[in-house]
Design a protein around this motif. Structure first.
Motif, short mmCIF file in Angstrom:
data_model
loop_
_atom_site.label_atom_id
_atom_site.label_comp_id
_atom_site.label_asym_id
_atom_site.label_seq_id
_atom_site.Cartn_x
_atom_site.Cartn_y
_atom_site.Cartn_z
N ASP A 52 -3.00 12.75 18.23
CA ASP A 52 -4.27 13.06 17.55
C ASP A 52 -4.07 13.80 16.23
O ASP A 52 -4.63 13.42 15.21
CB ASP A 52 -5.15 13.92 18.46
N ASP A 53 -3.31 14.88 16.27
CA ASP A 53 -3.24 15.78 15.12
C ASP A 53 -2.59 15.14 13.90
O ASP A 53 -2.77 15.62 12.77
CB ASP A 53 -2.48 17.06 15.49
N ASP A 54 -1.81 14.07 14.09
CA ASP A 54 -1.07 13.47 12.98
C ASP A 54 -1.67 12.15 12.49
O ASP A 54 -1.15 11.57 11.54
CB ASP A 54 0.39 13.23 13.40
N ARG A 55 -2.71 11.69 13.12
CA ARG A 55 -3.23 10.36 12.78
C ARG A 55 -3.75 10.29 11.35
O ARG A 55 -3.48 9.32 10.63
CB ARG A 55 -4.33 9.95 13.77
N ALA A 56 -4.53 11.26 10.92
CA ALA A 56 -5.11 11.21 9.58
C ALA A 56 -4.01 11.16 8.52
O ALA A 56 -4.11 10.42 7.53
CB ALA A 56 -6.02 12.41 9.35
N ALA A 57 -2.94 11.93 8.71
CA ALA A 57 -1.87 11.97 7.72
C ALA A 57 -1.03 10.70 7.72
O ALA A 57 -0.58 10.23 6.67
CB ALA A 57 -0.97 13.18 7.98
N LEU A 58 -0.82 10.11 8.90
CA LEU A 58 0.06 8.96 9.01
C LEU A 58 -0.64 7.62 8.80
O LEU A 58 0.02 6.61 8.57
CB LEU A 58 0.76 8.97 10.37
N GLU A 59 -1.97 7.61 8.86
CA GLU A 59 -2.69 6.35 8.68
C GLU A 59 -2.35 5.66 7.35
O GLU A 59 -2.01 4.46 7.34
CB GLU A 59 -4.20 6.55 8.81
N PRO A 60 -2.43 6.34 6.20
CA PRO A 60 -2.11 5.63 4.95
C PRO A 60 -0.64 5.20 4.89
O PRO A 60 -0.32 4.19 4.25
CB PRO A 60 -2.45 6.65 3.86
N VAL A 61 0.24 5.93 5.55
CA VAL A 61 1.66 5.54 5.57
C VAL A 61 1.82 4.22 6.31
O VAL A 61 2.51 3.30 5.84
CB VAL A 61 2.50 6.65 6.24
N TYR A 62 1.16 4.11 7.46
CA TYR A 62 1.26 2.86 8.22
C TYR A 62 0.52 1.73 7.51
O TYR A 62 1.00 0.58 7.50
CB TYR A 62 0.72 3.02 9.64
N GLN A 63 -0.62 2.01 6.90
CA GLN A 63 -1.37 0.96 6.20
C GLN A 63 -0.54 0.36 5.08
O GLN A 63 -0.52 -0.86 4.89
CB GLN A 63 -2.68 1.52 5.63
N ARG A 64 0.18 1.19 4.35
CA ARG A 64 1.05 0.67 3.28
C ARG A 64 2.16 -0.21 3.86
O ARG A 64 2.48 -1.26 3.28
CB ARG A 64 1.64 1.83 2.47
N ALA A 65 2.72 0.21 4.98
CA ALA A 65 3.78 -0.59 5.61
C ALA A 65 3.23 -1.93 6.09
O ALA A 65 3.89 -2.98 5.94
CB ALA A 65 4.41 0.18 6.77
N LEU A 66 2.03 -1.93 6.66
CA LEU A 66 1.41 -3.17 7.10
C LEU A 66 1.10 -4.08 5.92
O LEU A 66 1.31 -5.30 5.98
CB LEU A 66 0.14 -2.86 7.90
N ASN A 67 0.62 -3.51 4.83
CA ASN A 67 0.36 -4.31 3.62
C ASN A 67 1.64 -4.98 3.11
O ASN A 67 1.61 -6.13 2.66
CB ASN A 67 -0.23 -3.43 2.52
N ARG A 68 2.75 -4.25 3.20
CA ARG A 68 4.03 -4.85 2.77
C ARG A 68 4.41 -6.03 3.66
O ARG A 68 4.92 -7.05 3.17
CB ARG A 68 5.14 -3.79 2.79
N GLU A 69 4.16 -5.90 4.95
CA GLU A 69 4.46 -7.01 5.86
C GLU A 69 3.61 -8.24 5.53
O GLU A 69 4.10 -9.37 5.51
CB GLU A 69 4.20 -6.58 7.31
N ILE A 70 2.32 -8.02 5.26
CA ILE A 70 1.44 -9.14 4.92
C ILE A 70 1.91 -9.79 3.63
O ILE A 70 1.96 -11.03 3.52
CB ILE A 70 -0.03 -8.65 4.80
N ALA A 71 2.27 -8.97 2.65
CA ALA A 71 2.74 -9.52 1.37
C ALA A 71 3.99 -10.37 1.57
O ALA A 71 4.14 -11.44 0.96
CB ALA A 71 3.02 -8.39 0.38
N GLU A 72 4.90 -9.93 2.44
CA GLU A 72 6.10 -10.71 2.71
C GLU A 72 5.76 -12.04 3.38
O GLU A 72 6.35 -13.08 3.08
CB GLU A 72 7.06 -9.92 3.59
N ILE A 73 4.83 -12.00 4.31
CA ILE A 73 4.45 -13.21 5.04
C ILE A 73 3.85 -14.24 4.09
O ILE A 73 4.23 -15.42 4.10
CB ILE A 73 3.49 -12.87 6.19
#
Length: 348
Positions: free
Chosen positions: A140-161
């Motif tokens: 719970d306590d880390d979700r707000a901070a880590l959300e944009p980090v994971y979103q950027r990683a997911l965007n990179r995966e989509i771009a590669e695909i």
């Protein structure tokens, strides 16, 4: 009675490898399918539950708990920021989605060249939203901070695909399931507001629109709405299709691009008009295909036909599917589930 038009494989399929999935799907359901997924074999069998093992490789993240919690060969313990670490210090590894897509697309093209898969069929890749992974994998306590980090990683995966696979061969499905867990439970006793400030519903819709915005307009993009299927059980039973319809409508309005298809679940016990009646309120682009997840292994063609008859009183045109992926279906049932799709769906 009018027949549904076509079928959709939601994502996971209970075979051991991508080639078996694609061969069986093409052989049993070929005329009904516009798209074929790889079945999410191996460690991807349980949707996002391989992500903790992937993300645990990142410096700055650590496991919660001293002993592994095994889901087959996945350690599903959640993750948190290591002491003294900020989200800005975390660089996530490759998430595995683009690598799997490239490997499976090579099998797809070989089978198409062999004549197993019909020309014009697209290769389907299913991806979670960041909301799903952040909401399930991080504390719970880390979700707000880590959300944009994971979103950027997911965007990179989509771009590669979309870089690796020709656009006229590709279809990308965005899976929304944790969204409904959050929405349906945040007001219950013990429920908690999610990690963002502001309206819960608006936050869910806006976040679901983010991966869609990464998919070019000449790539097909679908949306799968789901109430979960862990142990073949929903985390909450949908009262009817009203919340699903509202989410589909609002996501369509918020999205930078139109959907190619929208998928909604239908619980096995719901063959009543009350469940399907809100479908009359769907406001989708006329070109968007609707799929209803009314195929269930337990009652086969008879049960699917009963639910189809009711659905057709409320919506004119739709295809058929299961509620969720069938990667967790009991061993030996998969061919029968595929045959049920083929039996109750007419070709497009």
């Amino acid at each position: 009675m009018s027949q549904p038009q076509g079928a959709l494989l939601v994502g996971s399929v209970n075979f051991d490898d991508a080639e078996t999935t694609m061969r069986r799907a093409a052989e049993i359901m070929g005329p009904q399918l516009k798209r074929i997924p790889d079945g999410e074999p191996g460690r991807r069998f349980h949707w996002i539950m391989f992500q903790p093992d992937v993300l645990a490789q990142a410096s700055g993240l650590e496991r919660v708990g001293d002993e592994p919690v095994w889901l087959r060969d996945n350690d599903i313990r959640p993750l948190r920021l290591a002491p003294g670490t900020s989200a800005a210090d975390v660089t996530l590894p490759r998430l595995g989605y683009a690598d799997a897509a490239r490997e499976s697309y090579a099998i797809f093209t070989r089978l198409r060249d062999e004549g197993v898969i019909a020309p014009g069929t697209r290769f389907q890749v299913s991806l979670p939203t960041a909301t799903a992974v952040v909401g399930i994998v991080f504390v719970d306590d880390d979700r707000a901070a880590l959300e944009p980090v994971y979103q950027r990683a997911l965007n990179r995966e989509i771009a590669e695909i979309v870089d690796a696979i020709p656009h006229n061969d590709l279809a990308v499905q965005i899976d929304c399931a944790v969204e409904f867990l959050i929405y349906e439970t945040h007001t219950l006793d013990g429920g908690r507001h999610p990690w963002w400030t502001g309206d819960v519903w608006q936050g869910l819709v806006e976040r679901a629109a983010l991966p869609l915005a990464q998919i070019p307009n000449d790539v097909e993009a679908g949306v799968h709405l789901c109430y979960g299927d862990s142990g073949e059980k929903h985390f909450v039973e949908p009262r009817d299709t009203e919340t699903l319809v509202r989410f589909g409508n609002d996501l369509a309005e918020a999205s930078a691009r139109s959907f190619t298809w929208l998928h909604l679940p239908v619980p096995i016990e719901r063959d009543d008009d009350a469940y399907f009646a809100p479908l009359r309120e769907l406001r989708l682009d006329p070109r968007t295909e609707l799929y209803l997840g009314l195929v269930h292994r337990e009652d086969g063609p008879e049960g699917a036909t009963r639910r189809i008859e009711t659905a057709l009183r409320h919506v004119d045109t739709f295809g058929v599917s299961t509620e969720c992926g069938i990667g967790r279906a009991p061993e030996g049932t998969t061919n029968g589930i595929l045959r049920t799709h083929a039996e109750v769906a007419a070709a497009w």
